[in-house]
Design a protein around this motif. Structure first.
Motif, PDB file in Angstrom:
ATOM      1  N   SER A 253       0.812  -1.215   0.000  1.00  0.00           N
ATOM      2  CA  SER A 253       0.000   0.000   0.000  1.00  0.00           C
ATOM      3  C   SER A 253       0.846   1.266   0.000  1.00  0.00           C
ATOM      4  CB  SER A 253      -0.940   0.020   1.214  1.00  0.00           C
ATOM      5  OG  SER A 253      -0.191  -0.019   2.419  1.00  0.00           O
ATOM      6  N   ASP A 254       2.148   1.127   0.268  1.00  0.00           N
ATOM      7  CA  ASP A 254       3.052   2.283   0.259  1.00  0.00           C
ATOM      8  C   ASP A 254       3.674   2.516  -1.112  1.00  0.00           C
ATOM      9  OD1 ASP A 254       2.645   2.870   2.912  1.00  0.00           O
ATOM     10  OD2 ASP A 254       4.343   1.692   3.626  1.00  0.00           O
ATOM     11  N   PHE A 255       3.262   1.719  -2.112  1.00  0.00           N
ATOM     12  CA  PHE A 255       3.859   1.816  -3.442  1.00  0.00           C
ATOM     13  C   PHE A 255       2.855   2.319  -4.475  1.00  0.00           C
ATOM     14  CE2 PHE A 255       6.680  -1.120  -1.364  1.00  0.00           C
ATOM     15  CZ  PHE A 255       7.928  -0.883  -1.927  1.00  0.00           C
TER      16      PHE A 255
ATOM     17  N   LEU B 257     -12.043  -1.290 -14.429  1.00  0.00           N
ATOM     18  CA  LEU B 257     -11.013  -0.344 -13.999  1.00  0.00           C
ATOM     19  C   LEU B 257     -10.046  -1.030 -13.043  1.00  0.00           C
ATOM     20  CD1 LEU B 257     -10.034   2.667 -13.856  1.00  0.00           C
ATOM     21  CD2 LEU B 257     -11.501   2.901 -11.852  1.00  0.00           C
ATOM     22  N   VAL B 258      -8.748  -0.806 -13.252  1.00  0.00           N
ATOM     23  CA  VAL B 258      -7.718  -1.311 -12.332  1.00  0.00           C
ATOM     24  C   VAL B 258      -7.007  -0.094 -11.743  1.00  0.00           C
ATOM     25  CG1 VAL B 258      -5.763  -2.853 -12.022  1.00  0.00           C
ATOM     26  CG2 VAL B 258      -7.379  -3.285 -13.869  1.00  0.00           C
ATOM     27  N   ALA B 259      -7.433   0.306 -10.550  1.00  0.00           N
ATOM     28  CA  ALA B 259      -6.811   1.449  -9.883  1.00  0.00           C
ATOM     29  C   ALA B 259      -5.828   0.990  -8.824  1.00  0.00           C
ATOM     30  CB  ALA B 259      -7.871   2.343  -9.252  1.00  0.00           C
ATOM     31  N   GLU B 260      -5.929  -0.283  -8.451  1.00  0.00           N
ATOM     32  CA  GLU B 260      -5.066  -0.850  -7.416  1.00  0.00           C
ATOM     33  C   GLU B 260      -4.987  -2.344  -7.644  1.00  0.00           C
ATOM     34  OE1 GLU B 260      -5.604  -1.691  -2.725  1.00  0.00           O
ATOM     35  OE2 GLU B 260      -5.851   0.403  -3.338  1.00  0.00           O
ATOM     36  N   PHE B 261      -3.790  -2.915  -7.461  1.00  0.00           N
ATOM     37  CA  PHE B 261      -3.630  -4.361  -7.607  1.00  0.00           C
ATOM     38  C   PHE B 261      -2.529  -4.832  -6.670  1.00  0.00           C
ATOM     39  CE2 PHE B 261      -2.266  -8.312  -9.781  1.00  0.00           C
ATOM     40  CZ  PHE B 261      -3.495  -8.957  -9.770  1.00  0.00           C
TER      41      PHE B 261
ATOM     42  N   ILE C 278      -2.128   2.252  -8.803  1.00  0.00           N
ATOM     43  CA  ILE C 278      -1.738   2.262 -10.207  1.00  0.00           C
ATOM     44  C   ILE C 278      -2.068   3.616 -10.832  1.00  0.00           C
ATOM     45  CG2 ILE C 278      -2.161   1.254 -12.486  1.00  0.00           C
ATOM     46  CD1 ILE C 278      -2.696  -1.403 -11.069  1.00  0.00           C
ATOM     47  N   VAL C 279      -1.061   4.214 -11.446  1.00  0.00           N
ATOM     48  CA  VAL C 279      -1.226   5.479 -12.166  1.00  0.00           C
ATOM     49  C   VAL C 279      -0.908   5.224 -13.638  1.00  0.00           C
ATOM     50  CG1 VAL C 279      -0.280   7.787 -12.537  1.00  0.00           C
ATOM     51  CG2 VAL C 279      -0.721   6.988 -10.215  1.00  0.00           C
ATOM     52  N   VAL C 280      -1.842   5.576 -14.514  1.00  0.00           N
ATOM     53  CA  VAL C 280      -1.617   5.441 -15.953  1.00  0.00           C
ATOM     54  C   VAL C 280      -1.147   6.794 -16.480  1.00  0.00           C
ATOM     55  CG1 VAL C 280      -2.627   4.850 -18.187  1.00  0.00           C
ATOM     56  CG2 VAL C 280      -3.394   3.671 -16.119  1.00  0.00           C
ATOM     57  N   SER C 281       0.045   6.813 -17.031  1.00  0.00           N
ATOM     58  CA  SER C 281       0.648   8.059 -17.494  1.00  0.00           C
ATOM     59  C   SER C 281       0.741   8.084 -19.013  1.00  0.00           C
ATOM     60  CB  SER C 281       2.046   8.219 -16.888  1.00  0.00           C
ATOM     61  OG  SER C 281       2.707   9.353 -17.412  1.00  0.00           O
ATOM     62  N   SER C 282       0.472   9.232 -19.586  1.00  0.00           N
ATOM     63  CA  SER C 282       0.607   9.391 -21.036  1.00  0.00           C
ATOM     64  C   SER C 282       2.072   9.479 -21.455  1.00  0.00           C
ATOM     65  CB  SER C 282      -0.133  10.648 -21.505  1.00  0.00           C
ATOM     66  OG  SER C 282       0.391  11.800 -20.854  1.00  0.00           O
ATOM     67  N   TYR C 283       2.964   9.632 -20.466  1.00  0.00           N
ATOM     68  CA  TYR C 283       4.399   9.706 -20.759  1.00  0.00           C
ATOM     69  C   TYR C 283       5.167   8.746 -19.862  1.00  0.00           C
ATOM     70  CZ  TYR C 283       9.244  11.172 -20.860  1.00  0.00           C
ATOM     71  OH  TYR C 283      10.616  11.168 -20.970  1.00  0.00           O
ATOM     72  N   LEU C 284       5.979   7.910 -20.479  1.00  0.00           N
ATOM     73  CA  LEU C 284       6.966   7.105 -19.767  1.00  0.00           C
ATOM     74  C   LEU C 284       8.279   7.219 -20.535  1.00  0.00           C
ATOM     75  CD1 LEU C 284       5.135   3.781 -18.755  1.00  0.00           C
ATOM     76  CD2 LEU C 284       5.808   5.668 -17.275  1.00  0.00           C
TER      77      LEU C 284
END
Length: 259
Positions: free
Chosen positions: A140-142, A176-180, A185-191
């Motif tokens: 949960s800290d990640f 939706l997958v907001a946590e696993f 989980i953060v979906v970013s348009s830039y990596l």
């Protein structure tokens, strides 16, 4: 939500863009179980510290003709200000990720030879990489930062597994997958790219205490009227500091996903 929503945040700092400032941080620690009540304690050290970083500024500007404001109402200005805030968060996230990819000492999990862009098992493997460094393993800290392509493959992996669907029916129900596995989980348009030739991207697993975010102030949106050109000029700016304080609490996941 952006990365800064899940990492250590300090109080506002003083300084201008380009200034070198000192940012304080605090590390996790364990308490001792004493042999008896009131027994002597061994003093702990290294619970806190400071790191220096150079202040950065994210900014953008645009002009709006009076005629457009008349047609679209003053709500256009308010909406633009809200978009400035979101753009600032994306700019900070990009700066964080570019800082991480430039650091060769961050632990990595190389999945660039796999046929999928992301797999649910990789989250556990990345957590294991961090645990190998002796770090506290509280999922949960990640926060896991992935691209849209990676998110699709992660969702497919979860939805196609009967065991995972049983454990996480909300993923299929809500789409939706907001946590696993407890990891946000953060979906970013830039990596950032770990392979400049094939343009393969890296995802990142980041502990909340691995990076410190220091804002100078809230987003500043300035409005200037050009009466001769009949335009309103909007400029938004955000000054901040970012410092990596614990590289071993981060894991780079190299994938075959592309932008």
């Amino acid at each position: 939500a952006g990365i800064v929503s899940f990492i250590q945040r300090t109080n506002e700092i003083e300084g201008r863009m380009g200034d070198t400032v000192t940012i304080p941080y605090v590390k996790d620690f364990d308490m001792d179980v004493l042999t008896s009540v009131g027994a002597s304690l061994t003093e702990k050290s290294g619970l806190y510290g400071t790191v220096q970083t150079t202040l950065k500024e994210a900014a953008a500007t645009t002009s709006i003709p009076y005629a457009d404001i008349d047609k679209l109402s003053d709500r256009l200005l308010a909406e633009l200000e809200a978009r400035f805030s979101k753009a600032a968060l994306r700019a900070i996230d990009k700066y964080i990720l570019d800082t991480l990819i430039a650091d060769t000492n961050i632990p990595e999990l190389d999945k660039s030879s796999e046929s999928v862009k992301f797999d649910a098992d990789w989250i556990a493997e990345a957590l294991g990489k961090v645990a190998e460094k002796g770090k506290d393993l509280s999922p949960s800290d990640f926060v896991l930062v992935i691209s849209p392509q990676m998110y699709v493959d992660l969702y497919k992996d979860i939805a196609s597994s009967q065991a995972l669907v049983y454990a996480r029916p909300d993923v299929v129900r809500d789409g939706l997958v907001a946590e696993f596995m407890g990891v946000k989980i953060v979906v970013s348009s830039y990596l950032p790219e770990h392979d400049d030739t094939n343009h393969y991207l890296s995802a990142y697993l980041i502990h909340r205490n691995a990076i410190v975010f220091a804002p100078k102030r809230t987003l500043l949106v300035e409005t200037e009227r050009d009466t001769q050109a009949r335009k309103v000029k909007l400029t938004g700016s955000y000054t901040f500091g970012i410092a990596v304080v614990d590289k071993e609490a981060i894991c780079e996941i190299k994938t075959i996903a592309t932008a």
